[in-house]
Design an enzyme around this catalytic site. Structure first.
Site, mmCIF file in Angstrom:
data_model
loop_
_atom_site.group_PDB
_atom_site.id
_atom_site.type_symbol
_atom_site.label_atom_id
_atom_site.label_comp_id
_atom_site.label_asym_id
_atom_site.label_seq_id
_atom_site.Cartn_x
_atom_site.Cartn_y
_atom_site.Cartn_z
ATOM 1 N N LYS A 195 0.992 -3.473 -4.131
ATOM 2 C CA LYS A 195 0.766 -4.146 -2.850
ATOM 3 C C LYS A 195 1.836 -5.194 -2.549
ATOM 4 O O LYS A 195 2.068 -5.529 -1.395
ATOM 5 C CB LYS A 195 -0.626 -4.753 -2.811
ATOM 6 C CG LYS A 195 -1.710 -3.677 -2.734
ATOM 7 C CD LYS A 195 -3.089 -4.222 -2.466
ATOM 8 C CE LYS A 195 -4.083 -3.099 -2.274
ATOM 9 N NZ LYS A 195 -4.405 -2.412 -3.553
HETATM 10 C C1 LIG Z 1 -4.886 -1.057 -3.558
HETATM 11 C C2 LIG Z 1 -4.667 -0.237 -4.776
HETATM 12 C C3 LIG Z 1 -4.816 1.173 -4.768
HETATM 13 C C4 LIG Z 1 -5.282 1.933 -3.547
HETATM 14 O O1 LIG Z 1 -4.317 1.948 -2.535
HETATM 15 P P1 LIG Z 1 -4.726 2.330 -1.029
HETATM 16 O O2 LIG Z 1 -3.514 2.056 -0.230
HETATM 17 O O3 LIG Z 1 -5.869 1.396 -0.684
HETATM 18 O O4 LIG Z 1 -5.155 3.742 -1.026
HETATM 19 C C5 LIG Z 1 -4.524 1.875 -5.926
HETATM 20 N N1 LIG Z 1 -4.137 1.244 -7.056
HETATM 21 C C6 LIG Z 1 -3.997 -0.102 -7.107
HETATM 22 C C7 LIG Z 1 -3.596 -0.735 -8.388
HETATM 23 C C8 LIG Z 1 -4.247 -0.896 -5.980
HETATM 24 O O5 LIG Z 1 -4.115 -2.240 -6.049
#
Ligand SMILES: *Cc1c(COP(=O)(O)O)cnc(C)c1O
Length: 475
Positions: free
Chosen positions: A119
């Site tokens: 993220k």
């Molecule tokens: C947020 C997250 C996801 C999921 O991603 P999306 O974009 O919500 O599908 C998967 N793995 C980790 C470690 C995350 O922080």
């Protein structure tokens, strides 16, 4: 480039005229309750792909972002991108390096930013975009959010020290892991406020909703959000699909598949956008954990939102979702950008909690869109962490393991498989310990973050008290 709402209405109620990027950047949902999407997608032909191939991350990011952002002068956008994607922040000049496990099997490493999860790649850009646009407009924003760990810390690390931005992040008191707590509460920037709430994540979420529903308060204090439906976050993620493609192929037109551990459908939706822009993607492999809303959809056509008591708490917690907030963008696209159809389906979701595309005119475009799916259990992810460690001497986290498990099940001969690493193993010590009998290593600088001084304000689950706090700081 103009942006429209997936629900196809403007504020006036019928038809809509598009908005420029900077307007939708700061807006949450569109006024009709839909999500912002570009009016059309730019397309890169083979000659253009050849031009992009040798580019470094920053150059490539500018090329892609500038196709979608035409209301920031190119020189300024370039400067924003160059300040965002640095080796100092992402711990490598490649920003998102590809690690080859064996010929044809690759890991796209997205988790080398400050909070050790993917993220950061989008959120760090968002921090600089917010600061730039707010500065130009002479506005401020008070970002209010609730977190059970990952999103909140990515937002705080992206917004710390940014002018005209404050972050008020609610978290459940005593419920996060010691590592997550240390990551968030050790920040001491004057524009970052950690509010530890006596209660669960849902109580935090309810307070955020209650504050946002007070439209008068919301307007007076410029309350905003940075949640996963933000278009700029999705857009930032498109870049690394191109970067990874160029890293594992030699010539234009070669196909690759991506496997993506999925929760809110943001990351994999960025892969879908990349495919629409001409990236030769064979399959987008969607992996869920025990919360298999989206696996069920891509197998059967039935999209059934789960009640919160039906959501399992799993060892890949960032994928524990009841519904997938970005999914509406995909449905809008396969429905041929028919806002009325999207309204009809989401009305049905509100009324009965599900819709089924099987046997409808949308089934064919759904099947043609390149997605396949599967799910992964706790036992699967533990076995996968162990197997990857034994075979390749590398330790992955639980989310990445879900993606690898489902990815391998759909692997096709002759098509390189790129598995997205969405967090570092260091964030999920208990599961790694269970899989390989020892805790994961931590990257340099994170060895004992638990011992840093921590700052937070403790609250009862009381909306009025949170409002008073925001009021006090927003002077
Ligand atoms: C947020 C997250 C996801 C999921 O991603 P999306 O974009 O919500 O599908 C998967 N793995 C980790 C470690 C995350 O922080």
């Amino acid at each position: 480039m103009k942006y429209i709402s997936t629900r196809g209405l403007s504020e006036k109620g019928a038809g809509q005229s598009g908005k420029p990027f900077c307007d939708i950047l700061l807006e949450g949902l569109a006024p009709d309750g839909g999500l912002s999407v570009p009016e059309k997608y730019p397309h890169f032909d083979a000659a253009e792909m050849r031009r992009l191939r040798p580019m470094g991350y920053r150059e490539l990011a500018f090329e892609i972002l500038s196709r979608f952002i035409d209301d920031i002068p190119p020189a300024d956008l370039k400067d924003i991108v160059n300040r965002t994607y640095t080796a100092a922040v992402f711990r490598s000049e490649d920003i998102t390096p590809v690690k080859t496990l064996e010929p044809g099997l690759h890991l796209l490493q997205l988790s080398n930013g400050p909070t050790l999860a993917f993220k950061d790649v989008a959120m760090q850009l968002l921090g600089n975009l917010f600061e730039y646009v707010l500065g130009k407009r002479g506005e401020t924003i008070n970002i209010l959010g609730a977190t059970s760990g990952d999103t909140g810390s990515a937002a705080e690390y992206a917004m710390r020290g940014k002018k005209n931005v404050r972050v008020f992040m609610l978290s459940p008191h005593g419920k996060m892991s010691p590592f997550q707590r240390a990551q968030m509460y050790s920040l001491n920037d004057p524009n970052i406020f950690n509010l530890a709430v006596h209660g669960m994540f849902d109580d935090c979420q309810d307070i955020v909703k209650a504050v946002s529903n007070d439209l008068d308060f919301k307007a007076r204090h410029h309350i905003g959000a940075v949640n996963s439906i933000n278009w700029a976050r999705l857009l930032a993620q498109v870049v690394y699909y191109f970067k990874a493609y160029f890293a594992v192929t030699k010539e234009e037109g070669e196909e690759v598949s991506f496997s993506v551990p999925t929760g809110n459908f943001g990351n994999i939706c960025a892969g879908y956008v990349a495919k629409k822009m001409g990236l030769p993607v064979c399959r987008l492999i969607l992996a869920t954990n025990e919360n298999n809303v989206l696996d069920e959809f891509f197998r059967t056509g039935l999209y059934r939102v789960r009640a919160s008591k039906e959501v399992f708490e799993t060892s890949s917690p960032s994928m524990d979702i009841s519904k997938a907030s970005n999914f509406e963008r995909y449905i809008h696209d396969i429905a041929g950008a028919d806002g009325a159809k999207v309204r009809e389906l989401w009305l049905q979701l509100d009324r009965v909690g599900s819709f089924n595309l099987a046997g409808t005119p949308l089934e064919a475009p759904m099947r043609a869109s390149g997605f396949v799916s599967g799910n992964s259990s706790h036992a699967d992810r533990i076995a996968t962490i162990r197997a990857i460690h034994e075979r390749y001497g590398y330790v992955v986290d639980t989310h990445t393991a879900d993606g690898i498990k489902v990815g391998l099940a759909h692997r096709e001969a002759g098509v390189p498989l790129i598995c997205l690493e969405t967090a570092l193993a260091a964030k999920f010590e208990a599961a790694v310990q269970e899989a390989i009998g020892r805790p994961p290593e931590r990257p340099a600088g994170y060895e004992d973050i638990e011992s840093l001084p921590q700052h937070c304000e403790v609250f009862d689950a009381d909306t009025a008290a949170v409002k008073r706090f925001v009021e006090l700081k927003d002077r």
